[in-house]
Design a protein around this motif. Sequence first.
Motif, PDB file in Angstrom:
ATOM      1  N   ARG A  79       0.836  -1.203   0.000  1.00 43.39           N
ATOM      2  CA  ARG A  79       0.000   0.000   0.000  1.00 43.39           C
ATOM      3  C   ARG A  79       0.870   1.252   0.000  1.00 43.39           C
ATOM      4  N   LEU A  80       1.938   1.237   0.791  1.00 48.01           N
ATOM      5  CA  LEU A  80       2.843   2.381   0.837  1.00 48.01           C
ATOM      6  C   LEU A  80       3.481   2.616  -0.531  1.00 48.01           C
ATOM      7  N   LEU A  81       3.878   1.557  -1.215  1.00 54.35           N
ATOM      8  CA  LEU A  81       4.484   1.705  -2.539  1.00 54.35           C
ATOM      9  C   LEU A  81       3.476   2.246  -3.552  1.00 54.35           C
ATOM     10  N   VAL A  82       2.226   1.773  -3.485  1.00 59.23           N
ATOM     11  CA  VAL A  82       1.193   2.276  -4.387  1.00 59.23           C
ATOM     12  C   VAL A  82       0.923   3.750  -4.105  1.00 59.23           C
ATOM     13  N   GLU A  83       0.802   4.106  -2.828  1.00 56.40           N
ATOM     14  CA  GLU A  83       0.566   5.507  -2.468  1.00 56.40           C
ATOM     15  C   GLU A  83       1.737   6.383  -2.885  1.00 56.40           C
ATOM     16  N   THR A  84       2.950   5.895  -2.697  1.00 53.93           N
ATOM     17  CA  THR A  84       4.135   6.649  -3.092  1.00 53.93           C
ATOM     18  C   THR A  84       4.149   6.864  -4.602  1.00 53.93           C
ATOM     19  N   ALA A  85       3.834   5.809  -5.352  1.00 48.48           N
ATOM     20  CA  ALA A  85       3.780   5.929  -6.808  1.00 48.48           C
ATOM     21  C   ALA A  85       2.715   6.940  -7.219  1.00 48.48           C
ATOM     22  N   PHE A  86       1.577   6.931  -6.533  1.00 45.49           N
ATOM     23  CA  PHE A  86       0.506   7.882  -6.836  1.00 45.49           C
ATOM     24  C   PHE A  86       0.960   9.311  -6.565  1.00 45.49           C
ATOM     25  N   ALA A 111      -0.333   6.066 -18.464  1.00 47.45           N
ATOM     26  CA  ALA A 111      -1.091   4.849 -18.171  1.00 47.45           C
ATOM     27  C   ALA A 111      -0.945   4.460 -16.701  1.00 47.45           C
ATOM     28  N   VAL A 112       0.253   4.560 -16.164  1.00 45.56           N
ATOM     29  CA  VAL A 112       0.481   4.229 -14.751  1.00 45.56           C
ATOM     30  C   VAL A 112      -0.246   5.223 -13.852  1.00 45.56           C
TER      31      VAL A 112
END
Length: 177
Positions: free
Chosen positions: A13-20, A146-147
């Motif tokens: 979740r942290l990686l997804v939030e960071t990517a966002f 896209a990401v």
Amino acid sequence: MGAPAAGGGGRRRLLVETAFVLGVLLKGLDGLVELVAGAALLVLHQDRILALTRAAVAEELREDPHDLVANLLLDQAAGLDHGAAVAGGLFLLLHGVVKVVIVAALLAGSRRVYPWAVGALSVLLAVQVVQLVLSPGVVALVLLDAVILALTWHEWRIGRSFHDAWRSVVRGWFPRT
């Protein structure tokens, strides 16, 4: 709400939030660059655009005279006529305005902008896919969009604002000791 657990779900979740968060900030920077480039195409004469392009890629071409990106930029600048400059400038201004407005709304904390962001990014992505077919140099921008589109959709579906994601990223990467 504390920092995410060190386990797989919390770390993911942290990686997804960071990517966002990083993706949205990069998209804002991309929008600003498009605004400047679009304005430049509209106000600068073709000779000046070519001179600026030569100056911008000179060092890279000294290191590698066959650099693909630098040579593509030079070829595009050399072949630019007034009509293409106006069309490109308007296109970049429109792209830049849409991106900057979306990012500003996300930074302001509005979750209502997520469906608009997904819609606008989908249209921009479709335009870039067409450009990709016509010009393979757009690949990185298409992949980035896209990401970011997927991450924006994800954050909207789980009901989190940009501010929530930002706080979670800061807490996750810099927990208080």
